[in-house]
Design an enzyme around this catalytic site. Structure first.
Site, PDB file in Angstrom:
ATOM      1  N   SER A  49       3.299   2.674  -5.882  1.00  0.00           N
ATOM      2  CA  SER A  49       3.167   0.956  -5.564  1.00  0.00           C
ATOM      3  C   SER A  49       5.184   1.046  -6.173  1.00  0.00           C
ATOM      4  O   SER A  49       4.904   1.073  -7.867  1.00  0.00           O
ATOM      5  CB  SER A  49       2.908   0.191  -4.632  1.00  0.00           C
ATOM      6  OG  SER A  49       1.687   0.275  -4.784  1.00  0.00           O
ATOM      7  N   HIS A  99       2.681   2.938   4.905  1.00  0.00           N
ATOM      8  CA  HIS A  99       2.538   4.227   4.099  1.00  0.00           C
ATOM      9  C   HIS A  99       3.640   5.517   4.747  1.00  0.00           C
ATOM     10  O   HIS A  99       2.357   6.068   5.423  1.00  0.00           O
ATOM     11  CB  HIS A  99       0.939   4.382   3.676  1.00  0.00           C
ATOM     12  CG  HIS A  99       0.568   3.405   3.051  1.00  0.00           C
ATOM     13  ND1 HIS A  99      -0.407   2.976   1.802  1.00  0.00           N
ATOM     14  CD2 HIS A  99       0.799   2.026   2.774  1.00  0.00           C
ATOM     15  CE1 HIS A  99      -0.340   2.909   0.732  1.00  0.00           C
ATOM     16  NE2 HIS A  99       0.034   1.824   1.464  1.00  0.00           N
ATOM     17  N   HIS A 118      -6.705   5.831  -0.960  1.00  0.00           N
ATOM     18  CA  HIS A 118      -7.202   4.904  -1.790  1.00  0.00           C
ATOM     19  C   HIS A 118      -8.898   5.471  -1.404  1.00  0.00           C
ATOM     20  O   HIS A 118      -9.103   5.315   0.074  1.00  0.00           O
ATOM     21  CB  HIS A 118      -6.967   3.867  -1.876  1.00  0.00           C
ATOM     22  CG  HIS A 118      -5.674   3.677  -2.285  1.00  0.00           C
ATOM     23  ND1 HIS A 118      -4.206   3.566  -1.531  1.00  0.00           N
ATOM     24  CD2 HIS A 118      -5.036   3.894  -3.370  1.00  0.00           C
ATOM     25  CE1 HIS A 118      -2.907   3.645  -2.106  1.00  0.00           C
ATOM     26  NE2 HIS A 118      -3.029   3.418  -3.261  1.00  0.00           N
ATOM     27  N   TYR A 174     -10.572   2.377  -1.395  1.00  0.00           N
ATOM     28  CA  TYR A 174     -11.092   1.611  -0.366  1.00  0.00           C
ATOM     29  C   TYR A 174     -10.595   1.895   0.933  1.00  0.00           C
ATOM     30  O   TYR A 174     -11.209   1.341   2.089  1.00  0.00           O
ATOM     31  CB  TYR A 174     -10.020   0.149  -0.735  1.00  0.00           C
ATOM     32  CG  TYR A 174      -8.484   0.459  -0.505  1.00  0.00           C
ATOM     33  CD1 TYR A 174      -7.675   0.033   0.220  1.00  0.00           C
ATOM     34  CD2 TYR A 174      -8.146   0.312  -2.752  1.00  0.00           C
ATOM     35  CE1 TYR A 174      -6.327   0.408  -0.140  1.00  0.00           C
ATOM     36  CE2 TYR A 174      -6.648   0.386  -2.136  1.00  0.00           C
ATOM     37  CZ  TYR A 174      -6.296   0.523  -1.321  1.00  0.00           C
ATOM     38  OH  TYR A 174      -4.188   0.456  -0.719  1.00  0.00           O
ATOM     39  N   GLU A 175      -9.811   2.450   1.268  1.00  0.00           N
ATOM     40  CA  GLU A 175      -9.277   3.214   2.883  1.00  0.00           C
ATOM     41  C   GLU A 175     -10.499   3.904   3.239  1.00  0.00           C
ATOM     42  O   GLU A 175     -10.447   3.866   4.644  1.00  0.00           O
ATOM     43  CB  GLU A 175      -7.961   3.693   2.389  1.00  0.00           C
ATOM     44  CG  GLU A 175      -7.083   3.018   1.980  1.00  0.00           C
ATOM     45  CD  GLU A 175      -5.790   4.382   2.351  1.00  0.00           C
ATOM     46  OE1 GLU A 175      -5.109   4.634   3.228  1.00  0.00           O
ATOM     47  OE2 GLU A 175      -5.071   4.818   1.225  1.00  0.00           O
ATOM     48  N   ALA A 223       0.870   0.416  -9.662  1.00  0.00           N
ATOM     49  CA  ALA A 223       0.781  -1.235  -9.571  1.00  0.00           C
ATOM     50  C   ALA A 223      -0.107  -0.983 -10.508  1.00  0.00           C
ATOM     51  O   ALA A 223      -1.782  -1.223  -9.404  1.00  0.00           O
ATOM     52  CB  ALA A 223       1.551  -1.544  -8.705  1.00  0.00           C
ATOM     53  N   SER A 269      -6.061   2.547  -7.627  1.00  0.00           N
ATOM     54  CA  SER A 269      -5.606   4.517  -8.030  1.00  0.00           C
ATOM     55  C   SER A 269      -5.761   4.346  -9.391  1.00  0.00           C
ATOM     56  O   SER A 269      -6.530   4.443  -9.789  1.00  0.00           O
ATOM     57  CB  SER A 269      -4.348   4.334  -7.784  1.00  0.00           C
ATOM     58  OG  SER A 269      -3.603   3.623  -7.792  1.00  0.00           O
ATOM     59  N   HIS A 308      -0.640  -9.470  -1.376  1.00  0.00           N
ATOM     60  CA  HIS A 308      -0.254  -7.733  -1.595  1.00  0.00           C
ATOM     61  C   HIS A 308       1.298  -7.678  -0.847  1.00  0.00           C
ATOM     62  O   HIS A 308       2.652  -6.902  -2.008  1.00  0.00           O
ATOM     63  CB  HIS A 308      -0.557  -7.345  -0.495  1.00  0.00           C
ATOM     64  CG  HIS A 308       0.067  -5.724   0.153  1.00  0.00           C
ATOM     65  ND1 HIS A 308       0.016  -5.335  -0.954  1.00  0.00           N
ATOM     66  CD2 HIS A 308       0.917  -5.294   1.030  1.00  0.00           C
ATOM     67  CE1 HIS A 308       0.146  -3.429  -1.049  1.00  0.00           C
ATOM     68  NE2 HIS A 308       0.778  -4.008   0.729  1.00  0.00           N
TER      69      HIS A 308
HETATM   70  N1  HPA Z   1      -5.579  -5.993  -9.380  1.00  0.00           N
HETATM   71  C1  HPA Z   1      -6.080  -4.727  -8.343  1.00  0.00           C
HETATM   72  N2  HPA Z   1      -4.593  -3.801  -8.617  1.00  0.00           N
HETATM   73  C2  HPA Z   1      -3.691  -4.035  -8.111  1.00  0.00           C
HETATM   74  C3  HPA Z   1      -3.171  -5.282  -8.383  1.00  0.00           C
HETATM   75  C4  HPA Z   1      -4.259  -6.322  -9.255  1.00  0.00           C
HETATM   76  O1  HPA Z   1      -4.568  -8.102  -9.120  1.00  0.00           O
HETATM   77  N3  HPA Z   1      -2.106  -5.633  -8.357  1.00  0.00           N
HETATM   78  C5  HPA Z   1      -1.474  -4.485  -7.750  1.00  0.00           C
HETATM   79  N4  HPA Z   1      -2.382  -3.208  -7.559  1.00  0.00           N
END
Ligand code: HPA
Length: 269
Positions: free
Chosen positions: A26, A57, A79, A81-82, A109, A208, A243
């Site tokens: 990101s 995405h 990811h 989580y996906e 990110a 990630s 997000h």
């Molecule tokens: N936690 C986990 N993943 C993230 C965060 C966070 O605060 N910010 C961006 N990705």
């Protein structure tokens, strides 16, 4: 077999395989627009490649040049989580290795845990924590890539961390380094989890990079990690995480982030 088919497909499309691959997290997606002499291949067209599920995405490999240096950009990552298996999350990293890539730049990110950090900072990843996740290397060892039990004292190549430091200072005015803690997501953490992670030595937290870095390490790729601190982690500021905010900060930092990457690849080529 599976790997070979993917590699063969890519080699038929691309003559000269770059030595550097960049995973665009990101806040770096627009770097893709600046790549020249592009050959773009959609994940969905690559045999055995996982396909991105998240709306909006991107899912493409871009071969081309940035600042006249050949690179591969992975625009869109997978990811855990996906719902992907970790083997799929890291499939592209193994393909990079087999294609002959030598260095992988992982960007992401994350939330800032270190209280000296600020939203919008860039952090060089020096080391990582992943206590709460299964290892991507669980299962029969893939001997063709690396050994069963691997040393993890140098996941992020020290020589490149040193190379990055003056670049960061020059471009962002700061030189922050730290430990990235991996959480599986998709929830952001609770304030209690953040306090615990801080006690454990984490400076930033995200969902990630760690599986990819472990596979890079296993297969002997040099690895660099750069994090965009898009927000302070849960419980630090008196505000809810969203997000939207993460994306908003990422886009504000994008221009500096791109400059850092361009300077870096000029130095490591
Ligand atoms: N936690 C986990 N993943 C993230 C965060 C966070 O605060 N910010 C961006 N990705």
């Amino acid at each position: 077999m599976k790997f070979e088919e993917t590699v063969k497909f890519i080699k038929e499309k691309v003559n000269n395989i770059p030595k550097i691959a960049i995973v665009l997290g990101s806040g770096l997606g627009s770097l893709a627009d600046e790549i020249e002499n592009k050959i773009t291949i959609s994940y969905k067209d690559i045999p055995n490649f996982p396909v991105s599920t998240v709306a909006g995405h991107k899912g493409e490999l871009i071969f081309g040049t940035l600042e006249n240096i050949p690179i591969i950009a992975m625009n869109g990552r997978f990811h855990y989580y996906e719902g992907y298996d970790l083997k799929d999350v890291t499939y592209p990293i193994r393909i990079f290795k087999l294609l002959g890539v030598e260095t992988i730049i992982l960007t992401n990110a994350a939330g800032g845990i270190n209280l000296n950090f600020e939203k919008g900072d860039l952090m060089i990843i020096e080391d990582q924590l992943s206590f709460f996740a299964e290892s991507v290397l669980r299962g029969p060892n893939m001997d063709e890539f690396g050994e069963r039990f691997i040393d993890m004292s140098d996941v992020y190549t020290k020589e490149y961390i040193e190379l990055l430091k003056p670049i960061m200072k020059k471009i962002t005015g700061k030189c922050l380094t730290g430990v990235y803690a991996y959480m599986k997501g998709p929830t952001y953490e609770t304030p209690a989890e953040i306090r615990a992670l801080r006690t454990l030595g984490a400076d930033a937290v995200g969902m990630s990079t760690v599986p990819e870095a472990v596979v890079a390490r296993h297969s002997g790729l040099k690895c660099i990690g750069i994090t965009c601190i898009t927000n302070m982690a849960a419980g630090i500021m008196n505000e809810k995480l969203s997000h939207e905010d993460v994306k908003d900060t990422a886009s504000k930092v994008e221009s500096n982030f791109k400059k850092v990457i361009k300077e870096l690849i000029k130095k490591i080529k």
